[in-house]
Design an enzyme around this catalytic site. Sequence first.
Site, PDB file in Angstrom:
ATOM      1  N   TYR A   1     -38.358  -7.536 -18.943  1.00 21.37           N
ATOM      2  CA  TYR A   1     -37.237  -7.959 -18.110  1.00 21.37           C
ATOM      3  C   TYR A   1     -36.233  -6.817 -17.940  1.00 21.37           C
ATOM      4  O   TYR A   1     -35.817  -6.498 -16.823  1.00 21.37           O
ATOM      5  CB  TYR A   1     -36.561  -9.175 -18.746  1.00 21.37           C
TER       6      TYR A   1
ATOM      7  N   LYS B   1     -35.073  -4.491 -14.513  1.00 25.51           N
ATOM      8  CA  LYS B   1     -33.715  -4.252 -14.038  1.00 25.51           C
ATOM      9  C   LYS B   1     -33.460  -2.752 -13.833  1.00 25.51           C
ATOM     10  O   LYS B   1     -32.707  -2.359 -12.938  1.00 25.51           O
ATOM     11  CB  LYS B   1     -32.703  -4.849 -15.015  1.00 25.51           C
TER      12      LYS B   1
END
Length: 272
Positions: free
Chosen positions: A152, A156
């Site tokens: 995750y 980003k």
Amino acid sequence: MAVTPQDPHDLKPPTDPRRRVLITGATGGIGSLLFERLDADYDLVLHGRHTHSEEMAKRLRRAELDDYPAIEALMDGVDTVVHLAGASSPEASWQDVLDANIIGMRNVLEAARAKGVRRFVYASSNHAFGMYDRLGEWPVYSTTPPRPDSFYGLSKVFGEAIGRYYHDEYGIDFIALRIGWSIADPDEGPDKDVLRAMWLSEDDTEQVVRCAIEAKVRFGLYYAVSDNPNRRWDITNTMLELGYRPKDRWTDHSDKVEDPDQPTPEDWPKGS
């Protein structure tokens, strides 16, 4: 013959004096808050999946992030995209972040470019730098090299990088907000000092997103946390370039006692 899209900064203002803003992921916690607080000031286009709000359900537009034609259809007349949608858990699998946060991020940015969207506000995350937090290597600045703590967080980092490319190559404004722990009550959830240190209140969430929509700066990477006394992430450029002035600190909304041994802004090098 291919047609080059018009520079979004040269487009005439819409007849409606309110800026048209697309919020992707509008049914999530931050998206719902922004719908409630920004709807009077902007012409909001709401994207998401499921909602318990009757008012939002009437206006909600659904599109999977990996379905490019459906995403492009959301962009008609949009001035600014606030991109919140995507896999949002540090425990998300590689396939989840690949579909939603990598392919999906490219699709939303490309659709925005193709339709002449002027500005793109991206919900990045502290998890793009989460390994510093895991190892206690603070403070962290807006210029600190990325150090993701998960797939995750890695996604980003990708989002910030592709945003930089679309700004440089196509001229779209790109503002990334490295959002901390956005929750109403800092005593909710895990009892962790680091979470309270990165707390972002509801009022400050609204304010920093408004600043990102309205600021004159055309590109930037910014931490978005409240004025917490044990904050480890520098918000100097968020304040100077976006005009953000955090109003809250977790110690004013909690019965907990902060850990005095943790680094605080007063301990940081001069100018941080």
